[in-house]
Design a protein around this motif. Structure first.
Motif, mmCIF file in Angstrom:
data_model
loop_
_atom_site.group_PDB
_atom_site.id
_atom_site.type_symbol
_atom_site.label_atom_id
_atom_site.label_comp_id
_atom_site.label_asym_id
_atom_site.label_seq_id
_atom_site.Cartn_x
_atom_site.Cartn_y
_atom_site.Cartn_z
ATOM 1 N N GLY A 1 2.946 12.666 -3.706
ATOM 2 C CA GLY A 1 1.678 12.149 -3.215
ATOM 3 C C GLY A 1 0.480 12.906 -3.753
ATOM 4 O O GLY A 1 0.575 13.837 -4.553
ATOM 5 N N ARG B 1 3.962 12.931 6.245
ATOM 6 C CA ARG B 1 2.884 12.507 5.350
ATOM 7 C C ARG B 1 2.048 11.429 6.011
ATOM 8 O O ARG B 1 2.503 10.703 6.897
ATOM 9 C CB ARG B 1 3.427 12.015 4.019
ATOM 10 C CG ARG B 1 4.126 10.685 4.073
ATOM 11 C CD ARG B 1 4.619 10.273 2.699
ATOM 12 N NE ARG B 1 5.450 9.071 2.799
ATOM 13 C CZ ARG B 1 6.266 8.661 1.860
ATOM 14 N NH1 ARG B 1 6.380 9.344 0.739
ATOM 15 N NH2 ARG B 1 6.970 7.576 2.022
ATOM 16 N N ASN C 1 -0.173 8.026 5.105
ATOM 17 C CA ASN C 1 -0.380 6.963 4.130
ATOM 18 C C ASN C 1 -1.596 6.164 4.573
ATOM 19 O O ASN C 1 -1.735 5.850 5.750
ATOM 20 C CB ASN C 1 0.823 6.016 4.065
ATOM 21 C CG ASN C 1 2.052 6.710 3.529
ATOM 22 O OD1 ASN C 1 1.972 7.462 2.576
ATOM 23 N ND2 ASN C 1 3.190 6.455 4.139
ATOM 24 N N VAL D 1 -0.731 0.874 -0.656
ATOM 25 C CA VAL D 1 -0.962 2.289 -0.392
ATOM 26 C C VAL D 1 -2.059 2.785 -1.334
ATOM 27 O O VAL D 1 -1.927 2.714 -2.550
ATOM 28 C CB VAL D 1 0.321 3.117 -0.577
ATOM 29 C CG1 VAL D 1 0.037 4.601 -0.369
ATOM 30 C CG2 VAL D 1 1.398 2.665 0.388
ATOM 31 N N SER E 1 -1.771 8.835 -0.222
ATOM 32 C CA SER E 1 -0.604 9.346 0.480
ATOM 33 C C SER E 1 -0.533 10.847 0.236
ATOM 34 O O SER E 1 -0.631 11.292 -0.915
ATOM 35 C CB SER E 1 0.661 8.646 -0.032
ATOM 36 O OG SER E 1 1.807 9.145 0.619
#
Length: 129
Positions: free
Chosen positions: A6, A81, A83, A94, A97
């Protein structure tokens, strides 16, 4: 080996204040926020467990941080995480992220390269013993 997945993954871990700043940016863009966690950070593991439902109508970063803290309390030794989803096209894409929690001890991974016919190279990642 530090798990890098990410946005911001090559930077030091974000503080809660820095996470709030990123969440506020996402909310200004009207992106929905989702919290996910996993014990298996393999790069091909794209199916992390959802923590609650995505927050589509949220307008305040405090609500996201409340969910992050609850997930950290329930899963302190997991990867967590955030998003951020843009649903303006009728489906969720997305847009951002990043990891907001890591276990105290990260697993050691080893990458192996194998050469095949016609100079084809195959890579595999396994947990180190």
């Amino acid at each position: 080996m530090r798990i890098t997945q990410g946005t911001f993954s090559f930077l030091p871990d974000l503080t809660d204040e820095q996470i709030v700043a990123q969440v506020e940016y996402c909310l200004r863009k009207e992106w929905a926020i989702g919290v996910e966690y996993t014990h298996d950070p393999h790069p091909r593991n794209t199916y992390w467990e959802m923590w609650g439902n995505p927050m589509f109508d949220l307008k305040d970063a405090a609500g996201v941080m409340m969910e992050v803290r609850a997930c950290r309390d329930a899963h302190p030794d997991s990867y967590i995480r955030l998003n951020a989803f843009d649903s303006t096209r009728g489906f969720e894409t997305v847009m951002l992220s990043f990891i907001v929690n890591r276990p105290k001890v990260e697993p050691k991974l080893v990458m192996t390269r194998t050469e095949g016919e016609s100079r084809v190279q195959r890579y595999s990642i396994k947990a180190a013993v």
